[in-house]
Design a protein around this motif. Structure first.
Motif, PDB file in Angstrom:
ATOM      1  N   VAL A   1       0.846  -1.204   0.000  1.00 25.33           N
ATOM      2  CA  VAL A   1       0.000   0.000   0.000  1.00 25.33           C
ATOM      3  C   VAL A   1       0.875   1.245   0.000  1.00 25.33           C
ATOM      4  CG1 VAL A   1      -1.634   1.347   1.374  1.00 25.33           C
ATOM      5  CG2 VAL A   1      -1.985  -1.116   1.085  1.00 25.33           C
TER       6      VAL A   1
ATOM      7  N   THR B   1       2.676   1.823  -3.388  1.00 25.78           N
ATOM      8  CA  THR B   1       1.734   2.340  -4.384  1.00 25.78           C
ATOM      9  C   THR B   1       1.449   3.816  -4.144  1.00 25.78           C
ATOM     10  OG1 THR B   1       0.692   0.158  -4.587  1.00 25.78           O
ATOM     11  CG2 THR B   1      -0.564   2.053  -5.373  1.00 25.78           C
ATOM     12  N   ALA B   2       1.229   4.171  -2.878  1.00 25.22           N
ATOM     13  CA  ALA B   2       0.925   5.565  -2.542  1.00 25.22           C
ATOM     14  C   ALA B   2       2.100   6.481  -2.853  1.00 25.22           C
ATOM     15  CB  ALA B   2       0.542   5.670  -1.068  1.00 25.22           C
TER      16      ALA B   2
ATOM     17  N   GLU C   1       2.252   9.554  -5.414  1.00 30.25           N
ATOM     18  CA  GLU C   1       2.611  10.895  -4.953  1.00 30.25           C
ATOM     19  C   GLU C   1       3.738  11.479  -5.789  1.00 30.25           C
ATOM     20  OE1 GLU C   1       3.880  13.278  -0.850  1.00 30.25           O
ATOM     21  OE2 GLU C   1       3.566  11.113  -0.807  1.00 30.25           O
TER      22      GLU C   1
ATOM     23  N   LEU D   1      -5.192  12.795  -4.230  1.00 26.89           N
ATOM     24  CA  LEU D   1      -3.777  12.488  -4.066  1.00 26.89           C
ATOM     25  C   LEU D   1      -3.304  12.819  -2.657  1.00 26.89           C
ATOM     26  CD1 LEU D   1      -0.961  11.775  -5.303  1.00 26.89           C
ATOM     27  CD2 LEU D   1      -0.753  14.205  -5.885  1.00 26.89           C
TER      28      LEU D   1
ATOM     29  N   LEU E   1      -4.506  10.187  -0.229  1.00 27.47           N
ATOM     30  CA  LEU E   1      -3.682   8.981  -0.358  1.00 27.47           C
ATOM     31  C   LEU E   1      -2.322   9.180   0.303  1.00 27.47           C
ATOM     32  CD1 LEU E   1      -3.520   6.134  -1.635  1.00 27.47           C
ATOM     33  CD2 LEU E   1      -2.582   7.207  -3.686  1.00 27.47           C
TER      34      LEU E   1
ATOM     35  N   ALA F   1      -0.845   7.217   3.636  1.00 28.91           N
ATOM     36  CA  ALA F   1       0.433   6.503   3.616  1.00 28.91           C
ATOM     37  C   ALA F   1       1.387   7.061   4.659  1.00 28.91           C
ATOM     38  CB  ALA F   1       1.054   6.595   2.226  1.00 28.91           C
TER      39      ALA F   1
END
Length: 499
Positions: A166, A169-170, A174, A312, A315, A319
């Motif tokens: 996770v 991916t974040a 970014e 964004l 997310l 993270a």
């Protein structure tokens, strides 16, 4: 010469392997970058800089980045020489003395417990209301933040692999998103003739008189307060070191992850800030907004892109909070493994089913929920108080760590694969000057509540430390195998079995 196995490496510090080494180079970088999280830091603090320092305050960012990069390089050397979970707690305990190590460990725990609340609180208080177009209340903000904390805890408690997936991916999103946004802002604003280069040198509504002043004994000058933008954002890069026992080749990978995360965040973050400031329009009017970054994006690129930006940011913040909680649970576990944390017999366990410090995660999220409740209920400006404490504490930790390096740099354990070489002295000078200056900013009375939080937590820690020493004696704080480097160097030559 054959490189030691993971078991042999940990045996140098008196430990057996407890985790699988699944963290690769990018995952280590992603942990450091996610904690720094320029999307989170800039979105949260840009408005306060407009109010305290005006747009001109953005030029404090490069200075802060250089200072934090120097700190990261110093800490990277320690991380390479002592690649053990617990980072500053481990380094101080082994290079100075166990009592000081415990204090630094407790301060680190205090920082991690409050900063995860500060970060997640941002989503509920400033991002989601704008993104979903609703009016938030204290109760709504508390509930949403509490749910986010719980989701992060469940993920960390049940799967380190999925936690890192996770986060990877974040972080990828970014990095790509911030580059695209920066380019779009610059191009579209230029095409539409919406760039105002005067904004880069504007003080906004901040008076010219005394602008460059350093302030007095209880207040910092307007320009000086602008340093909080970088000081709050460019922190947490050392989190990669707290996963050292789960990282492949940590002596090399972890230091690189730290300085690369600071450099990438610093360069990309500054380009984004400049782009936003150029397209800001009237900086005085923008300073009155609760979400100035989103306002600039919407005015320049439209509502669709603005919504994507907010997505964004959500997310990135998730993270960031995820990595903070991951780091906090590992520190709790590391101190408990050494029987030096309240209730250590429970928190020092690794779940045989999940391969994670399950109970330490439960403790951490419960404490975070309590901190959330206290700040939300009793602070009139909970978000500023949380961020104040979350900026002050790492500065204290970094200052203690750099001071430790200065005192012990000639007697660091051998075997490190990251070294400053001829750059050691210049890097140390930059780090020391920066940290002294940064800590001086916090004399401002606006940080009174932040200092109060630090004081309360220090008192709580002092009570436990006193009880520990009274019930178990001085040996309760001895480190496994290696009590301290001083003890080894004081030993007879034939007793020195390690170098």
């Amino acid at each position: 010469m054959t490189r030691p196995t993971d078991r042999e490496e940990l045996a140098r510090f008196g430990y057996e392997p407890s985790f699988e080494r699944r963290t690769n180079r990018f995952a280590s970088f992603a942990v450091a970058f996610a904690f720094v999280s320029i999307a989170t830091g800039i979105f949260t603090t840009y408005g306060s800089v407009l109010n305290s320092s005006g747009p001109l305050g953005i030029w404090t960012w490069p200075i802060a980045v250089v200072g934090q990069l120097a700190v990261a390089l110093v800490i990277g050397t320690l991380a390479s020489r002592i690649p053990v979970t617990g980072y500053a707690y481990q380094w101080t305990s082994r290079l100075a003395n166990p009592v000081l190590g415990w204090i630094i460990g407790w301060i680190s725990f205090m920082f991690l417990a409050v900063v995860v609340v500060a970060v997640d609180y941002t989503v509920a208080s400033t991002v989601l209301p704008v993104m979903l177009n609703y009016s938030s209340t204290t109760g709504t903000v508390w509930l949403i933040t509490a749910v986010i904390l719980l989701v992060q805890a469940v993920l960390i408690a049940t799967s380190t692999r999925w936690t890192q997936r996770v986060n990877n991916t974040a972080v990828s999103a970014e990095l790509i998103g911030m580059v695209v946004l920066t380019v779009l802002l610059l191009v579209v604003a230029a095409v539409r003739h919406q760039m105002d280069f005067g904004n880069l040198w504007s003080r906004g509504a901040v008076p010219a008189e005394g602008y460059w002043s350093l302030g007095d004994w209880t207040s910092a000058g307007p320009w000086v307060l602008g340093f909080l933008l970088g000081a709050f954002t460019i922190v947490g890069f050392e989190s990669a070191a707290n996963l050292a026992e789960e990282t492949n080749d940590p002596e090399r990978v972890v230091p690189r992850a730290m300085w690369q995360a600071v450099l990438a965040s610093g360069v990309l973050g500054f380009l984004f800030i400049v782009a936003v400031t150029l397209a800001a329009g009237d900086p005085v009017a923008l300073a009155a907004s609760g979400t100035p970054i989103a306002d600039v994006i919407e005015r320049t690129l439209g509502s669709v892109v603005s919504t994507l930006l907010l997505l964004l940011v959500v997310l990135a913040i998730f993270a960031c909070g995820l990595v903070i909680m991951l780091t906090g649970t590992r520190l709790t576990w590391a101190m408990s493994r050494d029987k030096r944390f309240p209730g250590w017999s429970q928190w020092g366990q690794v779940s045989p089913r999940f391969g994670t410090p399950l109970k330490a995660t439960i403790l951490y999220v419960v404490l975070a929920e309590i901190i959330l409740g206290v700040f939300a209920a009793y602070s009139q400006d909970a978000l500023f108080t949380l961020f104040g404490a979350a900026t002050l504490l790492p500065a204290v930790i970094y200052a203690a760590t750099v001071a430790l390096y200065l005192a012990k740099r000639k007697s660091l354990p051998a075997g490190g694969r990251f070294d400053l070489g001829a750059w050691e002295i210049p890097v140390l000078v930059v780090a020391v000057v920066w940290l002294v200056f940064e800590l001086a900013v916090f004399r401002d009375t606006s940080f009174a509540d932040a200092w109060l939080y630090v004081l309360v937590m220090l008192v709580a820690g002092a009570i436990y430390l006193t009880a520990l020493l009274l019930t178990r004696g001085r040996q309760a704080l001895d480190m496994p195998d290696m009590h301290s480097i001083d003890a080894e160097f004081d030993a007879e030559p034939d007793q020195k079995v390690r170098s």
